[in-house]
Design an enzyme around this catalytic site. Structure first.
Site, PDB file in Angstrom:
ATOM      1  N   ASP A 129       0.861  -1.189   0.000  1.00  0.00           N
ATOM      2  CA  ASP A 129       0.000   0.000   0.000  1.00  0.00           C
ATOM      3  C   ASP A 129       0.894   1.235   0.000  1.00  0.00           C
ATOM      4  O   ASP A 129       1.226   1.770   1.053  1.00  0.00           O
ATOM      5  CB  ASP A 129      -0.887   0.021   1.254  1.00  0.00           C
ATOM      6  CG  ASP A 129      -1.913  -1.095   1.282  1.00  0.00           C
ATOM      7  OD1 ASP A 129      -2.705  -1.173   0.336  1.00  0.00           O
ATOM      8  OD2 ASP A 129      -1.918  -1.871   2.245  1.00  0.00           O
ATOM      9  N   ARG A 137       4.279   2.752   3.078  1.00  0.00           N
ATOM     10  CA  ARG A 137       5.142   1.771   3.746  1.00  0.00           C
ATOM     11  C   ARG A 137       6.618   2.093   3.542  1.00  0.00           C
ATOM     12  O   ARG A 137       7.427   1.843   4.418  1.00  0.00           O
ATOM     13  CB  ARG A 137       4.852   0.359   3.232  1.00  0.00           C
ATOM     14  CG  ARG A 137       3.377  -0.032   3.200  1.00  0.00           C
ATOM     15  CD  ARG A 137       2.699   0.064   4.534  1.00  0.00           C
ATOM     16  NE  ARG A 137       1.303  -0.362   4.450  1.00  0.00           N
ATOM     17  CZ  ARG A 137       0.369   0.015   5.288  1.00  0.00           C
ATOM     18  NH1 ARG A 137       0.657   0.828   6.290  1.00  0.00           N
ATOM     19  NH2 ARG A 137      -0.880  -0.409   5.150  1.00  0.00           N
ATOM     20  N   LYS A 223      -8.806   1.187  -5.895  1.00  0.00           N
ATOM     21  CA  LYS A 223      -9.537   0.825  -4.680  1.00  0.00           C
ATOM     22  C   LYS A 223     -10.309   2.051  -4.184  1.00  0.00           C
ATOM     23  O   LYS A 223      -9.982   3.175  -4.558  1.00  0.00           O
ATOM     24  CB  LYS A 223      -8.575   0.313  -3.603  1.00  0.00           C
ATOM     25  CG  LYS A 223      -7.526   1.337  -3.116  1.00  0.00           C
ATOM     26  CD  LYS A 223      -6.578   0.700  -2.125  1.00  0.00           C
ATOM     27  CE  LYS A 223      -5.646   1.738  -1.521  1.00  0.00           C
ATOM     28  NZ  LYS A 223      -4.655   1.147  -0.612  1.00  0.00           N
ATOM     29  N   HIS A 224     -11.422   1.875  -3.454  1.00  0.00           N
ATOM     30  CA  HIS A 224     -12.011   0.644  -2.943  1.00  0.00           C
ATOM     31  C   HIS A 224     -13.352   0.482  -3.632  1.00  0.00           C
ATOM     32  O   HIS A 224     -14.322   1.125  -3.231  1.00  0.00           O
ATOM     33  CB  HIS A 224     -12.197   0.734  -1.445  1.00  0.00           C
ATOM     34  CG  HIS A 224     -10.953   1.156  -0.707  1.00  0.00           C
ATOM     35  ND1 HIS A 224     -10.534   2.473  -0.607  1.00  0.00           N
ATOM     36  CD2 HIS A 224     -10.028   0.415  -0.052  1.00  0.00           C
ATOM     37  CE1 HIS A 224      -9.415   2.536   0.100  1.00  0.00           C
ATOM     38  NE2 HIS A 224      -9.081   1.304   0.446  1.00  0.00           N
ATOM     39  N   HIS A 236     -12.594  -0.567   8.268  1.00  0.00           N
ATOM     40  CA  HIS A 236     -11.712  -1.357   9.125  1.00  0.00           C
ATOM     41  C   HIS A 236     -12.436  -1.838  10.383  1.00  0.00           C
ATOM     42  O   HIS A 236     -11.975  -2.775  11.047  1.00  0.00           O
ATOM     43  CB  HIS A 236     -10.480  -0.538   9.535  1.00  0.00           C
ATOM     44  CG  HIS A 236      -9.549  -0.248   8.401  1.00  0.00           C
ATOM     45  ND1 HIS A 236      -9.706   0.836   7.580  1.00  0.00           N
ATOM     46  CD2 HIS A 236      -8.459  -0.915   7.956  1.00  0.00           C
ATOM     47  CE1 HIS A 236      -8.741   0.843   6.674  1.00  0.00           C
ATOM     48  NE2 HIS A 236      -7.974  -0.209   6.875  1.00  0.00           N
ATOM     49  N   ASP A 306     -10.301  -6.431  -0.455  1.00  0.00           N
ATOM     50  CA  ASP A 306      -9.589  -5.721   0.596  1.00  0.00           C
ATOM     51  C   ASP A 306      -9.326  -6.755   1.689  1.00  0.00           C
ATOM     52  O   ASP A 306      -9.818  -7.886   1.643  1.00  0.00           O
ATOM     53  CB  ASP A 306     -10.442  -4.559   1.110  1.00  0.00           C
ATOM     54  CG  ASP A 306      -9.615  -3.455   1.759  1.00  0.00           C
ATOM     55  OD1 ASP A 306      -8.432  -3.693   2.071  1.00  0.00           O
ATOM     56  OD2 ASP A 306     -10.167  -2.351   1.956  1.00  0.00           O
TER      57      ASP A 306
END
Length: 401
Positions: A129, A137, A223-224, A236, A306
């Site tokens: 990601d 990251r 996404k998403h 989440h 996801d």
């Protein structure tokens, strides 16, 4: 230009790098003109060759091997030996790099992605990601995030994602889960800072530009789907829902996804979002939303969920079982299932076991698994042939700006 033509054109030079590195190209075709001096010929691959070879590979797979090929797993470590063992023992088709997998420098990350690749001729889909900004990251990514890009011309998004894709290429990462195609006009929305636009048109323009920017370096993911901006709440921790009619979705939140698909994005990530006017189930588990993506938007790439752990985190009783979630996601039309949250070292194999059992019981049609495995394998072959994930030089310096 469809996704295969876009990828093959972008990968021509990288394909030559793959051949120099000793990888056998997958069925290429050249014109018959003589080459001066007998030099190496860079040949454009036949788009159909990858599909044909993928079908052959999958036909020779056992049900267990097919099941493993459609799983993208994760273990939180930077130990190369552990990562290599994990990929070899599970045989899974992909791995997502999270923060716990990222060392402090690029060279060390290359060692990790090498360890994650048991067979360079059929590399796993190594994903990350790397949106930039709040979700990044790679700590050495200097390129602007969506928060800035939404206020800049679309060309700025192309430049940013071209640079971002180059960083991934240098690190040996083939797939970026980086293009947030959601439309988020409300600054209070949790997805606002990550969305590339606040209107359908603005988002579509920047999504198109981002896909173009990544074209020669990494495989693009939208996404998403079908759009987080329209469904309030954080997926989440719950299943965000909206009653938006389909016609309104087509004219609004669907626009950036259609634009990104038309631009050639190779992967489409389905969100755990319920558009109840279309289907009461989350899109990630909805056969109807997969039909819309394939038949109405013309997407012919790899569909992926996801993180399935998010379904567990929603607290909805019917989503407590991660293996059942994975089987349901494949049955709905996903080609690959992603598991991060709540995962342990044995999660991937439990999911593989569950997929095999579902096929054997008839709960998951064998043809659906074969189709998913073939799509994923085709993308892996194209990744190898394009040379993505193969670093042309170890001491090159990234260009910012």
């Amino acid at each position: 230009m469809d996704r295969r033509r876009r990828r093959l054109a972008a990968g021509a030079v990288a394909s030559a790098l793959a051949m120099c590195a000793g990888l056998a190209p997958v069925a290429v075709r050249a014109d018959e003109r003589p080459v001066e001096g007998g030099a190496v010929v860079v040949r454009a691959a036949d788009a159909g060759a990858f599909a044909q070879r993928a079908a052959q590979i999958v036909a020779a797979m056992s049900t267990r091997e097919r099941a493993a090929s459609v799983v993208m797993g994760h273990i939180p470590t930077t130990d190369a030996a552990s990562l290599s063992s994990y990929m070899t023992q599970t045989g899974i088709g992909g791995f997502i790099l999270m923060g716990a997998n990222i060392p402090g420098d690029e060279a060390s990350l290359r060692a990790i992605t090498t360890a994650l690749t048991p067979d360079p001729a059929l590399p796993p889909l190594i994903a990350v990601d790397q949106e930039g900004g709040d979700v990044a990251r790679l700590g050495w990514d200097p390129f602007p995030s969506a928060l800035a890009l939404k206020n800049e011309p679309a060309a700025a998004a192309q430049d940013a994602f071209a640079g971002r894709g180059a960083l991934l290429l240098r690190a040996g990462i083939g797939v970026n889960f980086g293009i947030v195609a959601d439309v988020a006009p409300d600054a209070s929305s949790f997805i606002y800072r990550r969305a590339l636009g606040t209107t359908p048109q603005a988002s579509a323009e920047r999504v198109t530009a981002a896909v173009a920017g990544e074209a020669s370096a990494s495989l693009s993911t939208l996404k998403h789907f079908p759009g987080h901006g329209a469904a309030p709440g954080d997926s989440h921790t719950l299943i965000p829902a909206t009653g938006m009619p389909k016609a309104e979705w087509e004219a609004a939140d669907g626009m950036p996804f259609r634009a990104g698909i038309d631009a050639g994005a190779e992967l489409l990530m389905f969100g755990h979002l319920a558009f109840t006017a279309v289907d009461a189930a989350p899109a990630s588990l909805s056969a109807e939303w997969h039909r819309i993506a394939r038949e109405e938007l013309g997407f012919d790439g790899v569909t992926i969920t996801d993180d399935l752990g998010m379904l567990e985190a929603s607290g909805v009783a019917e989503y407590r079982d991660p293996v059942a979630n994975a089987v349901a996601a494949l049955a709905a039309g996903n080609d690959m299932v992603l598991a991060v949250m709540f995962s342990t070292a044995d999660t991937a194999m439990r999911v593989v076991d569950g997929i095999v059992a579902a096929v054997e019981s008839g709960a998951l049609p064998a043809e659906r698994l074969e189709d998913a495995a073939t799509r994923v394998t085709e993308l892996r072959l194209e990744l190898a042939a394009a040379g993505r994930g193969m670093v042309p030089c170890g001491d090159c310096e990234a260009v910012a700006g």
